[in-house]
Design an enzyme around this catalytic site. Structure first.
Site, PDB file in Angstrom:
ATOM      1  N   HIS A  25      -6.166   8.318  -3.131  1.00 52.03           N
ATOM      2  CA  HIS A  25      -5.764   7.344  -2.120  1.00 52.03           C
ATOM      3  C   HIS A  25      -6.500   6.048  -2.380  1.00 52.03           C
ATOM      4  CE1 HIS A  25      -9.344   7.127   0.556  1.00 52.03           C
ATOM      5  NE2 HIS A  25      -9.583   8.347   0.104  1.00 52.03           N
ATOM      6  N   CYS A  26      -5.930   4.966  -1.887  1.00 54.29           N
ATOM      7  CA  CYS A  26      -6.587   3.661  -1.936  1.00 54.29           C
ATOM      8  C   CYS A  26      -6.812   3.234  -0.490  1.00 54.29           C
ATOM      9  CB  CYS A  26      -5.745   2.658  -2.726  1.00 54.29           C
ATOM     10  SG  CYS A  26      -4.159   2.281  -1.973  1.00 54.29           S
ATOM     11  N   ALA A  27      -6.910   1.966  -0.243  1.00 56.67           N
ATOM     12  CA  ALA A  27      -7.229   1.483   1.105  1.00 56.67           C
ATOM     13  C   ALA A  27      -6.123   1.781   2.120  1.00 56.67           C
ATOM     14  CB  ALA A  27      -7.502  -0.013   1.063  1.00 56.67           C
ATOM     15  N   ARG A  29      -2.875   3.639   1.023  1.00 59.14           N
ATOM     16  CA  ARG A  29      -1.831   4.517   0.513  1.00 59.14           C
ATOM     17  C   ARG A  29      -2.356   5.853   0.035  1.00 59.14           C
ATOM     18  NH1 ARG A  29       2.274   0.674  -2.674  1.00 59.14           N
ATOM     19  NH2 ARG A  29       1.932  -1.170  -1.424  1.00 59.14           N
TER      20      ARG A  29
END
Length: 149
Positions: A25-27, A29
């Site tokens: 995951h990113c910030a 998504r």
């Protein structure tokens, strides 16, 4: 919908744990690398409460969740075995996908500069403030008329 229910629904709609070969995951998504992209129901994912958008991009199914992505990611990890994800024990039994070389180069460049971005933003803000103050005569540098002789 709470985070646990959202995680269960997302897991079902991407084809289940058996279809996942990687999860990060990113910030904002959740990023799934799937063994078979056709098993993911992007339209149903888009309709889920708590999901802002679902798309297939760069060889990943990306589910935009927003600020609570970390909590949903934790719930998905609880529902799945430790064999998926970016860990050392990650197992990928699916066929290897060829990645676009341009995307690989761009991801590498982005990975290099991402840690430096806060420093660049800070320097830009300092430069902006000094420019504004100089334009308003707030920063006056006075030359000394004394000599050091």
């Amino acid at each position: 919908m709470n985070n646990q229910d959202l995680a269960k629904n997302v897991l079902d709609l991407v084809g289940g744990e058996q279809n996942i070969s990687g999860l990060t995951h990113c910030a904002t998504r959740l990023r799934f690398v799937l063994k078979d992209d056709n098993k993911a129901d992007l339209k149903a994912l888009d309709q889920l409460e708590g999901v802002l958008r679902a798309q297939n991009s760069g060889g990943q199914v990306q589910i935009v969740i927003g600020a609570k992505v970390d909590a949903v990611y934790s719930e998905v990890r609880k529902l799945t075995s430790d064999r998926i994800g970016g860990g050392e024990e990650s197992v990928d039994n699916g066929p290897k996908k060829r990645r676009n070389p341009v995307n690989v180069v761009l991801e590498t460049i982005a990975g290099i500069f991402t840690p430096v971005l806060p420093a660049l933003v800070g320097c830009g803000m300092i430069k902006c403030l000094s420019t504004v103050m100089a334009a308003m005569d707030g920063l006056k540098v006075q030359a000394s008329s004394r000599s050091l002789t």
